[in-house]
Design a protein around this motif. Structure first.
Motif, short mmCIF file in Angstrom:
data_model
loop_
_atom_site.label_atom_id
_atom_site.label_comp_id
_atom_site.label_asym_id
_atom_site.label_seq_id
_atom_site.Cartn_x
_atom_site.Cartn_y
_atom_site.Cartn_z
N MET A 40 -3.14 25.40 37.20
CA MET A 40 -2.75 24.87 35.89
C MET A 40 -1.37 25.39 35.51
N ARG A 41 -0.49 24.49 35.09
CA ARG A 41 0.84 24.89 34.65
C ARG A 41 0.75 25.55 33.27
N PRO A 42 1.61 26.50 32.96
CA PRO A 42 1.57 27.13 31.63
C PRO A 42 1.65 26.13 30.49
N SER A 43 2.39 25.03 30.70
CA SER A 43 2.56 24.01 29.66
C SER A 43 1.43 22.99 29.65
N LYS A 44 0.47 23.10 30.58
CA LYS A 44 -0.65 22.16 30.72
C LYS A 44 -0.21 20.78 31.22
N ARG A 45 1.02 20.66 31.68
CA ARG A 45 1.49 19.37 32.19
C ARG A 45 0.95 19.11 33.60
N GLN A 46 0.94 17.83 33.97
CA GLN A 46 0.65 17.46 35.34
C GLN A 46 1.81 17.87 36.23
N VAL A 47 1.57 17.97 37.53
CA VAL A 47 2.61 18.45 38.43
C VAL A 47 3.85 17.54 38.43
N ASP A 48 3.68 16.25 38.16
CA ASP A 48 4.79 15.30 38.19
C ASP A 48 5.21 14.86 36.79
N GLU A 49 4.91 15.68 35.80
CA GLU A 49 5.17 15.31 34.40
C GLU A 49 6.38 16.05 33.85
N LEU A 50 7.32 15.28 33.28
CA LEU A 50 8.46 15.87 32.60
C LEU A 50 8.03 16.50 31.28
N ARG A 51 8.84 17.42 30.80
CA ARG A 51 8.68 17.85 29.42
C ARG A 51 9.04 16.69 28.49
N ALA A 52 8.77 16.80 27.21
CA ALA A 52 9.20 15.77 26.26
C ALA A 52 10.73 15.75 26.25
N VAL A 53 11.32 14.59 26.53
CA VAL A 53 12.77 14.46 26.63
C VAL A 53 13.27 13.51 25.54
N SER A 54 14.35 13.91 24.87
CA SER A 54 14.99 13.01 23.90
C SER A 54 16.49 13.07 24.08
N LEU A 55 17.15 11.93 23.86
CA LEU A 55 18.60 11.79 23.97
C LEU A 55 19.10 11.12 22.71
N GLU A 56 19.68 11.91 21.82
CA GLU A 56 20.19 11.38 20.54
C GLU A 56 21.71 11.31 20.60
N ARG A 57 22.24 10.11 20.55
CA ARG A 57 23.69 9.94 20.70
C ARG A 57 24.38 9.84 19.34
N GLY A 58 25.70 10.00 19.37
CA GLY A 58 26.50 9.85 18.15
C GLY A 58 26.23 10.92 17.11
N VAL A 59 26.00 12.16 17.54
CA VAL A 59 25.61 13.21 16.60
C VAL A 59 26.79 14.03 16.08
N VAL A 60 27.97 13.85 16.67
CA VAL A 60 29.16 14.59 16.24
C VAL A 60 30.19 13.60 15.74
N LYS A 61 30.62 13.75 14.51
CA LYS A 61 31.46 12.76 13.83
C LYS A 61 32.78 12.53 14.53
N TYR A 62 33.43 13.57 14.99
CA TYR A 62 34.82 13.45 15.44
C TYR A 62 34.96 13.20 16.94
N ALA A 63 33.92 13.44 17.72
CA ALA A 63 34.02 13.28 19.17
C ALA A 63 33.93 11.81 19.56
N GLU A 64 34.67 11.44 20.60
CA GLU A 64 34.60 10.06 21.10
C GLU A 64 33.22 9.73 21.65
N GLY A 65 32.51 10.73 22.14
CA GLY A 65 31.14 10.54 22.60
C GLY A 65 30.35 11.82 22.40
N SER A 66 29.06 11.70 22.09
CA SER A 66 28.25 12.91 21.90
C SER A 66 26.78 12.59 22.12
N CYS A 67 26.03 13.64 22.45
CA CYS A 67 24.59 13.50 22.67
C CYS A 67 23.92 14.84 22.43
N PHE A 68 22.82 14.81 21.70
CA PHE A 68 21.98 16.00 21.54
C PHE A 68 20.76 15.77 22.42
N VAL A 69 20.68 16.55 23.51
CA VAL A 69 19.63 16.33 24.51
C VAL A 69 18.60 17.45 24.41
#
Length: 241
Positions: free
Chosen positions: A1-30
């Motif tokens: 059993m993994r400490p996180s209880k995940r399956q062996v082929d299971e990613l952690r919860a992943v999120s990709l939030e773009r446009g989070v920094v006002k002045y940068a031409e590109g940004s992402c909070f991952v």
């Protein structure tokens, strides 16, 4: 059993939030589980001296961890007067990964600098950084495209493919996907895979931490990585829609 209880082929919860920094031409909070990285992509009208006059651009990266990204406070590297070897190695990996999928000629004599700042670390900071960096870079290139800043490329895309990364390892004699710190710190084998959306390999970093691993084990880890990166690329596509 993994400490996180995940399956062996299971990613952690992943999120990709773009446009989070006002002045940068590109940004992402991952977020890869409890690993959180703020990524910005900045367009600069300058180049490294060795590239000037060659008619092509450059993509580079910088990486750093905030003092309380981990359980104990780490000194800022600026206060010591130099970057650590781990920092330099990771930011070079991020830069190499991004350059593998971009048409540098189309940029003209400009540089895009991608900054990856780890706000919270729980394993896999380099893989999260690379995956989020692609989103920030894609937004930066979209910003440039709306301003007709690219050299004529016909129908060719400046950003040729996706790039994403994930860790795999052998934990308690079992191959698992996307290690968090609890697994990473105890793994018998630790590996990082960087791959394109088409499934091509950009880089593999694999190390036996306790006992040597076999070719068959490496192929199992590669299979897990392909499955994880396919899911990450799907999330990237949803993020930039």
């Amino acid at each position: 059993m993994r400490p996180s209880k995940r399956q062996v082929d299971e990613l952690r919860a992943v999120s990709l939030e773009r446009g989070v920094v006002k002045y940068a031409e590109g940004s992402c909070f991952v977020k890869f589980g409890d690993t959180h990285v703020l990524v910005t992509a900045s367009l600069e009208e300058r180049l490294p001296p060795w590239l000037k006059g060659q008619g092509r651009g450059w993509v580079t990266a910088e990486y750093g961890m905030l003092p309380r990204a981990t359980h104990d406070r780490n000194r800022r590297e600026a206060s010591t007067g130099k970057q650590g070897g781990r920092t330099v190695e990771i930011q070079r990996l991020i830069g190499r990964s991004l350059r593998s999928v971009i048409d540098l000629q189309a940029l003209g004599e400009r540089q895009i600098t991608v900054d990856c700042d780890v706000i919270q670390a729980d394993g896999g900071t380099r893989t999260a950084s690379i995956t989020g960096a692609w989103v920030a870079l894609a937004d930066c290139l979209a910003w440039m495209k709306t301003r007709d800043m690219f050299k004529a490329q016909g129908n060719a895309e400046v950003l040729r493919d996706h790039i994403a990364a994930v860790s795999c390892g052998v934990y308690n004699n079992t191959a698992v996907l996307d290690l968090d710190y609890a697994e990473d710190s105890e793994a018998e084998t630790d590996a990082n895979f960087v791959m394109t959306g088409a499934g091509n390999i950009v880089e593999i970093q694999a190390t036996a931490e306790k006992t040597a691993f076999s070719e068959d084990q490496l192929l199992v880890l590669l299979g897990l990585a392909r499955k994880g990166i396919e899911k990450l690329v799907g999330l990237q596509k949803m993020a930039v829609m």
